[in-house]
Design an enzyme around this catalytic site. Sequence first.
Site, PDB file in Angstrom:
ATOM      1  N   ALA A   7     -26.363 -24.567 -22.240  1.00 40.03           N
ATOM      2  CA  ALA A   7     -25.737 -23.497 -21.482  1.00 40.03           C
ATOM      3  C   ALA A   7     -24.448 -23.062 -22.149  1.00 40.03           C
ATOM      4  CB  ALA A   7     -25.476 -23.977 -20.059  1.00 40.03           C
ATOM      5  N   CYS A   8     -23.802 -22.032 -21.606  1.00 45.72           N
ATOM      6  CA  CYS A   8     -22.660 -21.415 -22.266  1.00 45.72           C
ATOM      7  C   CYS A   8     -21.590 -21.037 -21.258  1.00 45.72           C
ATOM      8  CB  CYS A   8     -23.112 -20.170 -23.035  1.00 45.72           C
ATOM      9  SG  CYS A   8     -24.487 -20.457 -24.160  1.00 45.72           S
TER      10      CYS A   8
END
Length: 467
Positions: A7-8
Amino acid sequence: MANKLSACTSILIGKGASIDGTIMIGRNEDAKAAWPKHMVVHQHGEMPTHFISKETKLELDLPADSARYTATPEWTDKAGIFEEDGINEYDVAMSATESAYSNSLVLGYDPLVEHGLNEEAMVTVVLPYIKTAREGVQRLGNLIAKYGTGETNGVLFADNDEAWYFESGAGHYWVAQRIPDDSYAVVANQLAIQEIDFTDSDNFMFHPGIQEFVDKHNLNPDPTTFNFRKIFGTADRSDAVYSEPRVWIGHQMFSPKQATDETPESTELPFLMKPDRKLSIFDAQRYLSNHYEGTEFDPIGTGKSGHKYRPISLAKTQESHILQMNRPGANIHWLAMGVAAESTYVPFFNGITDVPAPYKRGKLPAQLNSAYWIFKHAGVLVDSHLHDFLPLLREVQKERNSAAIEMIAKTDREVKTMTGNSRASYLTMQSSGYAIDTLNAYKKLALALITKMTDYCELNFKTDENL
């Protein structure tokens, strides 16, 4: 939580919210602690006219004319290209993607598509073919509406006039919102866009059938409004410890006067905020490098809650980037390889024809002729004796940041009268010079750390000081 490891974290800043009138979109690309990236410059007309996704097998016919653009692909293309971020020759920036999650009710009526358009291909099939940020939103939206997607994602776009945030909420449905000039947004693995005004085409774009879809299947928990996040998104315990704290810390950094009632686990954090002061490029970098320092939640601090929440900057970051638009000289693709908190953002001007060889390398196993691994090498050495070595790293980062601003100011002055090949050559020379100098600074830091570590070995014996 197991599905949320890749994820980011993203940030978008409008030109009226920045200290210098620039527009900034940025993101940390998070996946694995040792998963190399490299940088490329695709030349005008370089892209093939037919695309086949290695991940989903989606096939697309592409326009014959492709723009020059920068990108940061994976070290291997076995599962796809994952170009992730870049600026094209028409000064359009794109970053893809911010992973998000749709609720089961929505996905029951519009399931994710196994052979659709996913993150790994989005930059490749969109950025070379657009001339404005709005065109980027529309092209991506049209592709997802037609072919579907197998993921829920957020995508960032910007040009010299405006920034947009795009979100897919199911297999085919999407919306996008323009970031107001006086505002910013921070996003952390949740669907973020809230109220949609379907009559305001200046600030909203959307799948033409989204209202009918929601009404037909009774998906809206509050029919008096159309809140995209509440209709399509999730709000569970994992959001409270994984996503919301990263939005909270952004608001605490930039809007503390407005965010006094917010807590790390607040579930109603707004998508758009106005900063209490004008934001600089270093503010954007500080956000993407943040690990709750100054709070009890810092994992490298002394508080008891140091691992309660997922930090923004963490070991799983492959690269961090900020795409800075509407600049007086050339726009800038800022790139920090590896963990943002332990790296330095290197400015690559839009218009360069190439990048230094070390930035084009990056494989497994580790190789110290690669920019990715040079930055990671210094970082893991700092990690070994963090509190002793962190001040040395901070000295290098501070010096490099000052050098970047000095180099950029000089370049802005010089390119005012340059055009064509001479301009491209000068921008390439300036970017490359700083990039190599920064690598040399990190190599020097690594050698200094190794030297200091030589006496840290457990195979030591303290004898009488007179012996």
